[in-house]
Design a protein around this motif. Sequence first.
Motif, mmCIF file in Angstrom:
data_model
loop_
_atom_site.group_PDB
_atom_site.id
_atom_site.type_symbol
_atom_site.label_atom_id
_atom_site.label_comp_id
_atom_site.label_asym_id
_atom_site.label_seq_id
_atom_site.Cartn_x
_atom_site.Cartn_y
_atom_site.Cartn_z
ATOM 1 N N ASP A 128 3.925 7.738 -7.694
ATOM 2 C CA ASP A 128 4.459 8.762 -8.440
ATOM 3 C C ASP A 128 5.437 9.704 -7.937
ATOM 4 N N GLU A 129 5.574 9.548 -6.775
ATOM 5 C CA GLU A 129 6.889 10.226 -6.158
ATOM 6 C C GLU A 129 8.061 9.198 -6.097
ATOM 7 N N GLU A 142 0.750 -1.198 0.079
ATOM 8 C CA GLU A 142 -0.093 0.058 -0.113
ATOM 9 C C GLU A 142 0.846 1.403 -0.155
ATOM 10 N N ASN A 143 2.082 1.212 0.470
ATOM 11 C CA ASN A 143 2.761 2.497 0.677
ATOM 12 C C ASN A 143 3.618 2.617 -0.718
ATOM 13 N N SER A 196 7.153 7.205 -18.660
ATOM 14 C CA SER A 196 6.999 8.048 -17.780
ATOM 15 C C SER A 196 5.608 7.696 -17.262
ATOM 16 N N THR A 197 4.818 6.999 -17.818
ATOM 17 C CA THR A 197 3.401 6.554 -17.644
ATOM 18 C C THR A 197 3.078 5.038 -17.742
ATOM 19 N N LYS A 229 12.729 4.830 -5.651
ATOM 20 C CA LYS A 229 13.080 5.337 -4.369
ATOM 21 C C LYS A 229 12.107 4.533 -3.108
ATOM 22 N N ASN A 230 13.044 3.895 -2.409
ATOM 23 C CA ASN A 230 12.013 3.250 -1.212
ATOM 24 C C ASN A 230 11.358 4.356 -0.221
#
Length: 279
Positions: free
Chosen positions: A141-142, A134-135, A194-195, A244-245
């Motif tokens: 997107d980030e 879930e995270n 990018s998508t 990125k984690n």
Amino acid sequence: MKYFVDKNTNLRNFISEKLKISKNKSKNLIDKRIVFVNNKRIWISNYNLKVGDIIQIPDYIDNSSFDLKNSIIYEDDFIIGVNKYYNIITDNNYKSLENLLKNYFSNNEIKAIHRLDKETSGANIFAKNNTIFENFKENWDEIYIKKIYLAKSYNSADFDKIEINSPIDGKPANTKVHLISKNNKYSFFKIELSTGRKHQIRIHLSKLGYPILGDKIYGPNILKSDLEKFTQRQMLHSYEILIKNPFNNNLINIKAPLSEDFSNILLKLGFNPKLCDSK
């Protein structure tokens, strides 16, 4: 395998008789879109055959059983990265890669963070439990930085790089295509997304005039080359994922080596597999 039709019948019955298999198995084979009648891909089981028609069927390989242990290319406390074989679905099936991982790790909470098409090989990421899943999904997107694919396509490209902005199902879709190498019949591409729309690369390359070799939906249906007919799957490989984690902000770079079948087809087309890191 090549067969000549000697009586009027339909495709399902013909294959059932020639291969000495049940009609249900014959239909399943036709449904895979790997049967050719007079060089045309046919997937209608009751397709009417005429005397003199030429039927071609590849020796289809089902590699749904594979060495899972050696396919795991990344693991930390949060995720597992797997070099997915083609012909295996990512999730939602008892034969899926997700389920194989659950059994291998004795962990029923493992869940796919993203999906690859059944016939696409390469880097596939799984969360170790639902909280992690879930995270990652909520922050995708980030944390999503880069996703690189490799593709072998019909036709010789007339560009070095191009960016495609063409909506899919009403949603924005962006694909950057870099030419790695080409000859007079085929092109070898590195593709950055990018998508992540369904079938995005396959749709965009097909619209551009460079459908992926072996693509049974967006590629050509009339093929004369045995190499093209009997390419077992779409030649698309998820090569690299950089994310990125969200728990610790560590960068994670997962790179999936080319599968044997992908490398072999590259060589047969006249391309050097080592070129994939050249662009």
